[in-house]
Design an enzyme around this catalytic site. Structure first.
Site, PDB file in Angstrom:
ATOM      1  N   ARG A   1      -0.706   1.673  16.875  1.00  0.00           N
ATOM      2  CA  ARG A   1      -1.187   2.849  16.152  1.00  0.00           C
ATOM      3  C   ARG A   1      -1.103   4.165  16.928  1.00  0.00           C
ATOM      4  O   ARG A   1      -0.748   5.190  16.344  1.00  0.00           O
ATOM      5  CB  ARG A   1      -2.616   2.607  15.651  1.00  0.00           C
TER       6      ARG A   1
ATOM      7  N   ASP B   1       0.819  -1.215   0.000  1.00  0.00           N
ATOM      8  CA  ASP B   1       0.000   0.000   0.000  1.00  0.00           C
ATOM      9  C   ASP B   1       0.854   1.266   0.000  1.00  0.00           C
ATOM     10  O   ASP B   1       0.704   2.140  -0.860  1.00  0.00           O
ATOM     11  CB  ASP B   1      -0.939   0.017   1.222  1.00  0.00           C
TER      12      ASP B   1
ATOM     13  N   ASP C   1      -7.760   0.644  11.002  1.00  0.00           N
ATOM     14  CA  ASP C   1      -6.571   1.469  11.171  1.00  0.00           C
ATOM     15  C   ASP C   1      -6.773   2.900  10.714  1.00  0.00           C
ATOM     16  O   ASP C   1      -6.165   3.825  11.266  1.00  0.00           O
ATOM     17  CB  ASP C   1      -5.385   0.840  10.443  1.00  0.00           C
TER      18      ASP C   1
ATOM     19  N   SER D   1      -2.292  -9.618   3.516  1.00  0.00           N
ATOM     20  CA  SER D   1      -2.168  -8.332   4.195  1.00  0.00           C
ATOM     21  C   SER D   1      -1.649  -8.625   5.598  1.00  0.00           C
ATOM     22  O   SER D   1      -2.315  -9.302   6.380  1.00  0.00           O
ATOM     23  CB  SER D   1      -3.527  -7.621   4.259  1.00  0.00           C
TER      24      SER D   1
END
Length: 406
Positions: free
Chosen positions: A96, A16, A125, A177
């Protein structure tokens, strides 16, 4: 878009974020791209990252050392609360908050006009990153290419990468992923999108943090973990900081097939998602802490804590780390840990974590009181207790029999 001259990009070097650099240049008037990677313990994934970022169009790469911040400020406090989201030990969610806060710090330092991330419009996310960014830079523009571009799949991402000479470490057959940090590794996509498909645990290259229980040793491994006020301080008698304890337990757990979780979870965006998680050290640490709390925390506090742990986990999962409620719940958790000091011995065997003993100088367990042998406990005391505890039931029965007040 012409006002965007400089963009800070949350950069992992994965599929990504690799194609986002040329995409931003094509679609936002060729801004300067500053790539920022958070080192949260993904190790080999950071190798060659600067060369790759610059080759694909970034002006520079920052690598933020966030391992101890993530462990000390997020993971251990969450473990002390016992926070799990539908059995998921929150590996991605733990990283995160510290990454997003670091992004804001660098964006302000660099005078950036926007922060970009590679999160999809389907996942959690995007929420976690953006809530944290809004908390520390409420005026900052956020660019989320997955919510803007015409690319619709990982295969199309690979097409784009190939067309723009972006080097990739994956191919169409291995493009799970994944998210990796010191605490865990997640796997999503490909065959895992079918809940009926068994994960290929024994396929070479699928598991990265350990082996499947099938391939684990036939002999058990014992490990002891020491805690002081709910904080892990030693493994097998060796004192070390919390992040090193996790590294040590990752090795022991991985070798013994510990910490695999195959789950269909409820994403915040409303859809159900199937993922496979590897959390070897985390699974051991959570279990050890739970075992020690069994003998050091009173019943009422333990029961309340287990209820609040669900709310706490929801806050972490849903991107609400930097909120007054999370801070208040963390204060509660810290208060409960005053007497959680002691040592836990566990037996690791083919994916199982088996309690092998627990001791504490702060224990509430009294062998003299609970023993089946002779003790100082007066069993006749139970008669009055039961009469009072059962008084409402007795009154109900008398009413139903028409004998009340007669």
């Amino acid at each position: 878009m012409s006002e965007i001259k400089k963009v800070v990009l949350a950069y992992s070097g994965g599929l990504d974020t690799s194609i986002i650099i040329p995409w931003l240049k094509e679609n936002y008037g060729n801004p300067e791209i500053i790539a920022v990677a958070g080192d949260v313990g993904q190790n080999d994934e950071l190798e060659g990252l600067e060369e790759k970022a610059i080759k694909t169009g970034a002006s520079k790469l920052y690598v933020m050392d966030l391992v101890d911040e993530m462990v000390d400020d997020v993971i251990i406090p969450s473990m002390q609360m016992g926070a799990k989201y539908e059995d998921y030990l929150l590996g991605t969610a733990f990283a995160r908050p510290v990454i997003a806060k670091g992004l804001v710090d660098i964006a302000k330092k660099e005078g950036a006009d926007a922060i970009a991330h590679g999160c999809t419009g389907k996942g959690n996310d995007q929420i976690r990153f953006e809530l944290a960014i809004k908390r520390f830079a409420p005026e900052m523009k956020i660019i989320a290419p997955w919510r803007e571009w015409s690319i619709k799949s990982r295969n199309e991402e690979i097409d784009y990468a190939e067309a723009h000479n972006v080097p990739l470490k994956i191919n169409r057959e291995t493009s799970y992923s994944k998210d990796k940090n010191l605490w865990h590794l997640s796997h999503e996509g490909l065959d895992l999108e079918d809940p009926a498909a068994e994960p290929q645990y024994d396929k070479p290259g699928f598991l990265e943090m350990g082996v499947s229980p099938v391939k684990a040793p036939d002999a058990p491994t014992y490990v002891t973990i020491d805690f002081e006020k709910g904080w892990p301080v030693a493994v097998d008698g060796e004192k070390m900081k919390a992040s090193d304890i996790i590294r040590k337990l990752n090795k022991l757990g991985g070798d013994n097939g510990i910490g695999l979780l195959d789950i269909v979870e409820n994403r915040m965006t409303g859809m159900k998602d199937r993922g496979v998680y590897e959390t070897p050290g985390g699974a051991i640490l959570y279990r050890a802490h739970e075992v020690l709390e069994m003998i050091t925390i009173d019943k009422d506090t333990a029961h309340m804590k287990s209820k609040l742990a669900v709310d706490f986990a929801d806050l972490v999962y849903n991107g609400k780390w930097f909120t007054p409620l999370r801070e208040a719940l963390s204060a509660f958790a810290t208060e409960t840990q005053k007497h959680v000091t002691g040592q836990v011995k566990l037996k690791l065997y083919k994916g199982n974590i088996i309690t092998a003993g627990v001791t504490s100088p702060e224990t509430l367990y009294s062998e003299d009181i609970v023993t089946f042998q002779e003790s100082d406990y007066n069993q006749n005391d139970a008669t009055g207790f039961i009469n009072l505890w059962g008084l409402p039931d007795t009154v109900l029965a008398l009413r139903d029999q028409g004998k009340l007040n007669k």
